[in-house]
Motif scaffolding. Structure first.
Motif, short mmCIF file in Angstrom:
data_model
loop_
_atom_site.label_atom_id
_atom_site.label_comp_id
_atom_site.label_asym_id
_atom_site.label_seq_id
_atom_site.Cartn_x
_atom_site.Cartn_y
_atom_site.Cartn_z
N VAL A 1 43.83 29.05 44.01
CA VAL A 1 44.84 30.08 44.21
C VAL A 1 45.63 29.73 45.46
O VAL A 1 45.04 29.54 46.53
CB VAL A 1 44.20 31.48 44.38
N THR A 2 46.94 29.66 45.34
CA THR A 2 47.77 29.45 46.53
C THR A 2 48.17 30.80 47.10
O THR A 2 48.36 31.77 46.37
CB THR A 2 49.03 28.61 46.23
N GLY A 3 48.29 30.86 48.42
CA GLY A 3 48.61 32.13 49.07
C GLY A 3 47.53 33.16 48.84
O GLY A 3 47.81 34.34 48.61
N GLY A 4 46.28 32.74 48.93
CA GLY A 4 45.17 33.62 48.56
C GLY A 4 44.59 34.45 49.67
O GLY A 4 43.61 35.16 49.46
N GLY A 5 45.18 34.41 50.85
CA GLY A 5 44.57 35.08 52.00
C GLY A 5 44.89 36.54 52.16
O GLY A 5 44.20 37.26 52.89
N SER A 6 45.93 37.02 51.49
CA SER A 6 46.32 38.42 51.64
C SER A 6 47.14 38.86 50.43
O SER A 6 47.52 38.05 49.59
CB SER A 6 47.14 38.62 52.93
N VAL B 1 46.39 29.14 39.99
CA VAL B 1 47.29 30.29 40.12
C VAL B 1 48.27 29.98 41.25
O VAL B 1 47.91 30.00 42.43
CB VAL B 1 46.52 31.59 40.41
N ASN B 2 49.50 29.68 40.88
CA ASN B 2 50.56 29.38 41.84
C ASN B 2 51.15 30.70 42.33
O ASN B 2 52.15 31.18 41.81
CB ASN B 2 51.65 28.52 41.19
N ASN B 3 50.52 31.27 43.34
CA ASN B 3 50.87 32.62 43.79
C ASN B 3 51.76 32.65 45.03
O ASN B 3 52.56 33.57 45.19
CB ASN B 3 49.58 33.41 44.06
N GLY C 1 42.70 23.95 30.26
CA GLY C 1 43.13 24.39 31.57
C GLY C 1 44.14 25.52 31.44
O GLY C 1 44.74 25.72 30.37
N ALA C 2 44.29 26.27 32.51
CA ALA C 2 45.28 27.35 32.54
C ALA C 2 46.00 27.31 33.87
O ALA C 2 45.36 27.26 34.93
CB ALA C 2 44.62 28.71 32.33
N ILE C 3 47.32 27.33 33.80
CA ILE C 3 48.17 27.38 34.99
C ILE C 3 48.98 28.67 34.90
O ILE C 3 49.68 28.89 33.91
CB ILE C 3 49.10 26.17 35.10
#
Length: 254
Positions: free
Chosen positions: A17-22, A94-96, A141-143
């Motif tokens: 997960v990108t940007g997963g900190g908040s 998860v490109n968040n 896979g899942a993107i």
């Protein structure tokens, strides 16, 4: 947090997960952990991310955090490599990560424009590129690329953001076509106005809340868990026929 539905196909999977900190990303990380997945996440904000790691590990979850500026592609590629080494081959991405900083047209420089594209779009492709070999080897896979309804509703005062988010649709369809033969699904989730701490602190006022309740079909505020639960479904085998599409989760605004 209540996990909701349990998807057996997510247990023991390695998720990035990108940007997963908040915000939405934090909720996505926690929801995957509740499914029994192993989650690696990348974020530029170190303090909040380490606090999330401590919380998850205290509850028995398997998580790995890499501090990185996603605009730095070589650093991002190296961070993904360390997550793979720690948790195993990555079969869900998860490109968040994104940043919806407001900006007026006459204040935008070429450098700032490139920065907005880099923080909101460019890393999505290179993260997908980095994990595709793992997914090909696994035969599945899942993107999930995080989009936005902002460009659909013609939201103003941030053209770099809305341009980037509209391009997520094209990226999603391109990746879905090229990776589908390997059993890899690619979808985009387009959130509406989600009540993260940042949105509440910076943008939600009486006028904005009135517009929200007028424009949405559902007369309630949407929260990060509304997006996280949708992401879980599209990552799971229950969404095995879902690819090459954008799915709007906005309470009926669009």
């Amino acid at each position: 947090m209540t996990p909701g539905a349990i998807y057996s196909s997510l247990k023991d999977r390695t998720v990035l997960v990108t940007g997963g900190g908040s915000g939405i990303g934090e909720s996505i990380v926690e929801h995957f952990i509740a499914q029994g997945a192993k989650v690696g996440f990348i974020d530029i904000a170190e303090e909040a991310s380490k606090a999330l790691v401590d919380k998850i590990r205290a509850e028995g979850g398997t998580v790995h955090f890499e501090q990185c500026d996603l605009k730095d592609i070589p650093a991002t590629q190296a961070a993904i490599g360390r997550i793979r080494e720690a948790l195993g081959p990555i079969t869900i991405l998860v490109n968040n990560a994104a940043h919806d900083q407001r900006h007026a047209i006459d204040e935008v420089t070429p450098e700032y424009w490139d920065d907005r594209i880099a923080v909101n779009l460019k890393h999505q492709f290179f993260c997908a590129q980095a994990v595709a070999p793992d997914m090909k080897a696994a035969g599945r896979g899942a993107i999930i690329n995080m989009g936005s309804v902002s460009w659909m509703i013609g939201q103003g005062n941030m053209p770099g953001y809305t341009t980037s988010k509209s391009a997520v649709v094209g990226l999603t369809r391109a990746l879905a076509r090229d990776l589908g033969e390997f059993g890899i699904r690619v979808v985009s989730v387009a959130p509406g106005w989600i009540m993260t701490e940042r949105q509440i602190e910076l943008w939600l006022d009486e006028e904005g809340e009135k517009e929200l309740m007028t424009r949405q079909c559902l007369k309630r505020k949407l929260v990060p868990a509304d997006i996280a639960k949708s992401v879980l479904f599209f990552a799971s085998d229950e969404a095995g026929a879902c690819t090459n599409q954008t799915y709007v989760v906005d309470g009926g605004w669009v």
